[in-house]
Write a protein that holds these residues in place. Structure first.
Motif, PDB file in Angstrom:
ATOM      1  N   PHE A  33       0.821  -1.210   0.000  1.00  0.00           N
ATOM      2  CA  PHE A  33       0.000   0.000   0.000  1.00  0.00           C
ATOM      3  C   PHE A  33       0.854   1.259   0.000  1.00  0.00           C
ATOM      4  CE2 PHE A  33      -3.319  -2.824   2.155  1.00  0.00           C
ATOM      5  CZ  PHE A  33      -3.942  -3.110   0.953  1.00  0.00           C
ATOM      6  N   ILE A  34       2.003   1.239   0.677  1.00  0.00           N
ATOM      7  CA  ILE A  34       2.897   2.398   0.649  1.00  0.00           C
ATOM      8  C   ILE A  34       3.401   2.630  -0.773  1.00  0.00           C
ATOM      9  CG2 ILE A  34       5.198   3.225   1.326  1.00  0.00           C
ATOM     10  CD1 ILE A  34       4.607   2.181   4.143  1.00  0.00           C
ATOM     11  N   LYS A  35       3.766   1.570  -1.455  1.00  0.00           N
ATOM     12  CA  LYS A  35       4.222   1.714  -2.846  1.00  0.00           C
ATOM     13  C   LYS A  35       3.117   2.308  -3.725  1.00  0.00           C
ATOM     14  CE  LYS A  35       7.857  -1.763  -3.037  1.00  0.00           C
ATOM     15  NZ  LYS A  35       7.972  -2.450  -1.778  1.00  0.00           N
ATOM     16  N   GLN A  36       1.897   1.848  -3.519  1.00  0.00           N
ATOM     17  CA  GLN A  36       0.773   2.383  -4.288  1.00  0.00           C
ATOM     18  C   GLN A  36       0.511   3.843  -3.928  1.00  0.00           C
ATOM     19  OE1 GLN A  36      -2.423  -0.390  -3.594  1.00  0.00           O
ATOM     20  NE2 GLN A  36      -1.534  -1.945  -4.936  1.00  0.00           N
ATOM     21  N   ALA A  37       0.678   4.186  -2.659  1.00  0.00           N
ATOM     22  CA  ALA A  37       0.501   5.586  -2.234  1.00  0.00           C
ATOM     23  C   ALA A  37       1.565   6.464  -2.874  1.00  0.00           C
ATOM     24  CB  ALA A  37       0.565   5.687  -0.710  1.00  0.00           C
ATOM     25  N   ARG A  38       2.804   5.974  -2.911  1.00  0.00           N
ATOM     26  CA  ARG A  38       3.882   6.749  -3.532  1.00  0.00           C
ATOM     27  C   ARG A  38       3.571   7.011  -4.999  1.00  0.00           C
ATOM     28  NH1 ARG A  38       7.802   3.413  -3.259  1.00  0.00           N
ATOM     29  NH2 ARG A  38       8.530   4.019  -1.213  1.00  0.00           N
ATOM     30  N   LYS A  39       3.146   5.975  -5.698  1.00  0.00           N
ATOM     31  CA  LYS A  39       2.809   6.115  -7.111  1.00  0.00           C
ATOM     32  C   LYS A  39       1.662   7.111  -7.289  1.00  0.00           C
ATOM     33  CE  LYS A  39       1.509   3.517 -11.203  1.00  0.00           C
ATOM     34  NZ  LYS A  39       0.928   2.307 -11.729  1.00  0.00           N
ATOM     35  N   ALA A  40       0.682   7.041  -6.408  1.00  0.00           N
ATOM     36  CA  ALA A  40      -0.462   7.955  -6.492  1.00  0.00           C
ATOM     37  C   ALA A  40      -0.029   9.405  -6.271  1.00  0.00           C
ATOM     38  CB  ALA A  40      -1.540   7.555  -5.485  1.00  0.00           C
ATOM     39  N   VAL A  41       0.882   9.642  -5.331  1.00  0.00           N
ATOM     40  CA  VAL A  41       1.391  11.010  -5.123  1.00  0.00           C
ATOM     41  C   VAL A  41       2.096  11.483  -6.384  1.00  0.00           C
ATOM     42  CG1 VAL A  41       3.062  12.431  -3.863  1.00  0.00           C
ATOM     43  CG2 VAL A  41       1.599  10.841  -2.608  1.00  0.00           C
ATOM     44  N   GLU A  42       2.943  10.623  -6.940  1.00  0.00           N
ATOM     45  CA  GLU A  42       3.684  10.999  -8.151  1.00  0.00           C
ATOM     46  C   GLU A  42       2.747  11.313  -9.312  1.00  0.00           C
ATOM     47  OE1 GLU A  42       6.204   7.569  -8.453  1.00  0.00           O
ATOM     48  OE2 GLU A  42       7.672   8.364  -7.009  1.00  0.00           O
ATOM     49  N   GLU A  43       1.616  10.610  -9.356  1.00  0.00           N
ATOM     50  CA  GLU A  43       0.634  10.824 -10.427  1.00  0.00           C
ATOM     51  C   GLU A  43      -0.412  11.880 -10.045  1.00  0.00           C
ATOM     52  OE1 GLU A  43      -0.880   6.885 -11.103  1.00  0.00           O
ATOM     53  OE2 GLU A  43       0.934   6.259 -12.181  1.00  0.00           O
ATOM     54  N   LYS A  44      -0.243  12.482  -8.878  1.00  0.00           N
ATOM     55  CA  LYS A  44      -1.175  13.493  -8.362  1.00  0.00           C
ATOM     56  C   LYS A  44      -2.613  12.964  -8.238  1.00  0.00           C
ATOM     57  CE  LYS A  44       1.577  17.459  -9.932  1.00  0.00           C
ATOM     58  NZ  LYS A  44       2.684  17.055  -9.129  1.00  0.00           N
ATOM     59  N   ASP A  45      -2.718  11.672  -7.929  1.00  0.00           N
ATOM     60  CA  ASP A  45      -4.010  11.041  -7.667  1.00  0.00           C
ATOM     61  C   ASP A  45      -4.182  11.001  -6.153  1.00  0.00           C
ATOM     62  OD1 ASP A  45      -6.254   9.472  -7.338  1.00  0.00           O
ATOM     63  OD2 ASP A  45      -5.610   7.904  -8.739  1.00  0.00           O
ATOM     64  N   TYR A  46      -4.615  12.129  -5.599  1.00  0.00           N
ATOM     65  CA  TYR A  46      -4.626  12.291  -4.157  1.00  0.00           C
ATOM     66  C   TYR A  46      -5.714  11.474  -3.467  1.00  0.00           C
ATOM     67  CZ  TYR A  46      -1.323  15.838  -5.472  1.00  0.00           C
ATOM     68  OH  TYR A  46      -0.232  16.481  -6.000  1.00  0.00           O
ATOM     69  N   GLN A  47      -6.781  11.172  -4.166  1.00  0.00           N
ATOM     70  CA  GLN A  47      -7.809  10.315  -3.572  1.00  0.00           C
ATOM     71  C   GLN A  47      -7.259   8.909  -3.355  1.00  0.00           C
ATOM     72  OE1 GLN A  47     -11.650  10.320  -5.477  1.00  0.00           O
ATOM     73  NE2 GLN A  47     -12.302   8.468  -4.421  1.00  0.00           N
ATOM     74  N   LYS A  48      -6.584   8.384  -4.376  1.00  0.00           N
ATOM     75  CA  LYS A  48      -6.006   7.036  -4.239  1.00  0.00           C
ATOM     76  C   LYS A  48      -4.902   7.043  -3.180  1.00  0.00           C
ATOM     77  CE  LYS A  48      -4.141   3.063  -6.481  1.00  0.00           C
ATOM     78  NZ  LYS A  48      -3.963   2.313  -7.693  1.00  0.00           N
ATOM     79  N   LYS A  49      -4.091   8.101  -3.154  1.00  0.00           N
ATOM     80  CA  LYS A  49      -3.041   8.212  -2.135  1.00  0.00           C
ATOM     81  C   LYS A  49      -3.651   8.127  -0.749  1.00  0.00           C
ATOM     82  CE  LYS A  49      -2.445  11.923  -0.610  1.00  0.00           C
ATOM     83  NZ  LYS A  49      -2.768  12.887   0.421  1.00  0.00           N
ATOM     84  N   ASP A  96       3.863  13.992   1.206  1.00  0.00           N
ATOM     85  CA  ASP A  96       5.296  13.988   1.487  1.00  0.00           C
ATOM     86  C   ASP A  96       5.902  12.604   1.245  1.00  0.00           C
ATOM     87  OD1 ASP A  96       7.851  14.059   2.658  1.00  0.00           O
ATOM     88  OD2 ASP A  96       7.213  15.500   4.176  1.00  0.00           O
ATOM     89  N   LEU A  97       6.646  12.478   0.153  1.00  0.00           N
ATOM     90  CA  LEU A  97       7.265  11.196  -0.192  1.00  0.00           C
ATOM     91  C   LEU A  97       8.369  10.802   0.795  1.00  0.00           C
ATOM     92  CD1 LEU A  97       7.418  11.522  -4.082  1.00  0.00           C
ATOM     93  CD2 LEU A  97       5.830  10.148  -2.706  1.00  0.00           C
ATOM     94  N   ASP A  98       9.029  11.793   1.413  1.00  0.00           N
ATOM     95  CA  ASP A  98      10.061  11.475   2.404  1.00  0.00           C
ATOM     96  C   ASP A  98       9.449  10.799   3.628  1.00  0.00           C
ATOM     97  OD1 ASP A  98      12.121  12.493   0.833  1.00  0.00           O
ATOM     98  OD2 ASP A  98      12.003  14.491   1.748  1.00  0.00           O
ATOM     99  N   GLN A  99       8.293  11.275   4.040  1.00  0.00           N
ATOM    100  CA  GLN A  99       7.613  10.646   5.179  1.00  0.00           C
ATOM    101  C   GLN A  99       7.170   9.221   4.830  1.00  0.00           C
ATOM    102  OE1 GLN A  99       6.993  11.894   8.407  1.00  0.00           O
ATOM    103  NE2 GLN A  99       8.436  13.492   7.831  1.00  0.00           N
ATOM    104  N   LEU A 100       6.691   9.036   3.617  1.00  0.00           N
ATOM    105  CA  LEU A 100       6.340   7.676   3.176  1.00  0.00           C
ATOM    106  C   LEU A 100       7.564   6.781   3.206  1.00  0.00           C
ATOM    107  CD1 LEU A 100       3.911   7.889   0.101  1.00  0.00           C
ATOM    108  CD2 LEU A 100       3.466   6.882   2.340  1.00  0.00           C
ATOM    109  N   ALA A 101       8.698   7.313   2.744  1.00  0.00           N
ATOM    110  CA  ALA A 101       9.938   6.531   2.711  1.00  0.00           C
ATOM    111  C   ALA A 101      10.379   6.130   4.119  1.00  0.00           C
ATOM    112  CB  ALA A 101      11.035   7.315   2.007  1.00  0.00           C
ATOM    113  N   GLN A 102      10.219   7.040   5.082  1.00  0.00           N
ATOM    114  CA  GLN A 102      10.588   6.709   6.460  1.00  0.00           C
ATOM    115  C   GLN A 102       9.715   5.585   7.009  1.00  0.00           C
ATOM    116  OE1 GLN A 102      11.365   9.852   9.337  1.00  0.00           O
ATOM    117  NE2 GLN A 102      11.568  11.310   7.645  1.00  0.00           N
ATOM    118  N   ALA A 103       8.418   5.674   6.765  1.00  0.00           N
ATOM    119  CA  ALA A 103       7.508   4.618   7.210  1.00  0.00           C
ATOM    120  C   ALA A 103       7.865   3.306   6.535  1.00  0.00           C
ATOM    121  CB  ALA A 103       6.062   5.011   6.907  1.00  0.00           C
ATOM    122  N   GLU A 104       8.125   3.373   5.240  1.00  0.00           N
ATOM    123  CA  GLU A 104       8.461   2.164   4.482  1.00  0.00           C
ATOM    124  C   GLU A 104       9.738   1.515   5.012  1.00  0.00           C
ATOM    125  OE1 GLU A 104       8.694   0.824  -0.164  1.00  0.00           O
ATOM    126  OE2 GLU A 104       9.442   2.814   0.350  1.00  0.00           O
TER     127      GLU A 104
END
Length: 132
Positions: A33-49, A96-104
Motif C-alpha cells: 500500500f505504501i508503494k501504491q501511495a507513492r505512485k499515487a502522489v507521483e501521479e497526483k491522484d490524491y484520492q487514491k493516495k 510527502d514522499l520522504d515521510q512515506l519513505a521513512q515509514a516504508e
C-alpha cells in the motif's frame, strides 16, 4: 473465473496461515500500500493516495493492538509503530514522499526481521525455510 480462483486461493491462504504468517502478510500488505501511495502522489491522484495511506494506517493500528503487552520487546516496538503512524499521517496531509519513505523503511525492517523469525522457527520445528 480466474479472479474467483485467485480469491479462493487468497482466502485459503489467510484461513490456513499461522499467526506468524498472518503478521508477515500484514507487513507485506502495508509495504504494498505504501508503494501504491507513492505512485499515487507521483501521479497526483490524491484520492487514491489517501486510500492507500489509510489502508496502511489500519494495518499499523492492527499491528499495535495485537502486540503482546507483556513482552519486553513491546516497549521498543510501540514507539516505532507510533512514529510510522505519524509519518503516514504527515505523508497523507502533505503529500510527502520522504515521510512515506521513512515509514516504508521501518516497516521493511520489521517485515524482514519477522520473516527471519518465522524462518528460524520453521527450521527449529521442521527443518523448513520460509517463502517470500
Amino acid at each position: 473465473m480466474a479472479y474467483q480462483q485467485y480469491q479462493a486461493y487468497q482466502n485459503n491462504s489467510v484461513n490456513t496461515a499461522s499467526p506468524g504468517e498472518l503478521t508477515l502478510m500484514l507487513y507485506n500488505g502495508s509495504l504494498k500500500f505504501i508503494k501504491q501511495a507513492r505512485k499515487a502522489v507521483e501521479e497526483k491522484d490524491y484520492q487514491k493516495k489517501n486510500e492507500m495511506v489509510q489502508k496502511t494506517q489500519n494495518i499499523v493500528r492492527e499491528l499495535m493492538v495485537t502486540l503482546d503487552q507483556d513482552a519486553p520487546i513491546t516497549l521498543q516496538m510501540m514507539p516505532l509503530y507510533d512514529f510510522v503512524y505519524h509519518c503516514l499521517t504527515q505523508a497523507n496531509v502533505n503529500n510527502d514522499l520522504d515521510q512515506l519513505a521513512q515509514a516504508e523503511e521501518i516497516l521493511t525492517q520489521f517485515r524482514d526481521t519477522w520473516k527471519e523469525v518465522i524462518k528460524q522457527e520453521r527450521i527449529r520445528k521442521h527443518g523448513q525455510g520460509v517463502k517470500s
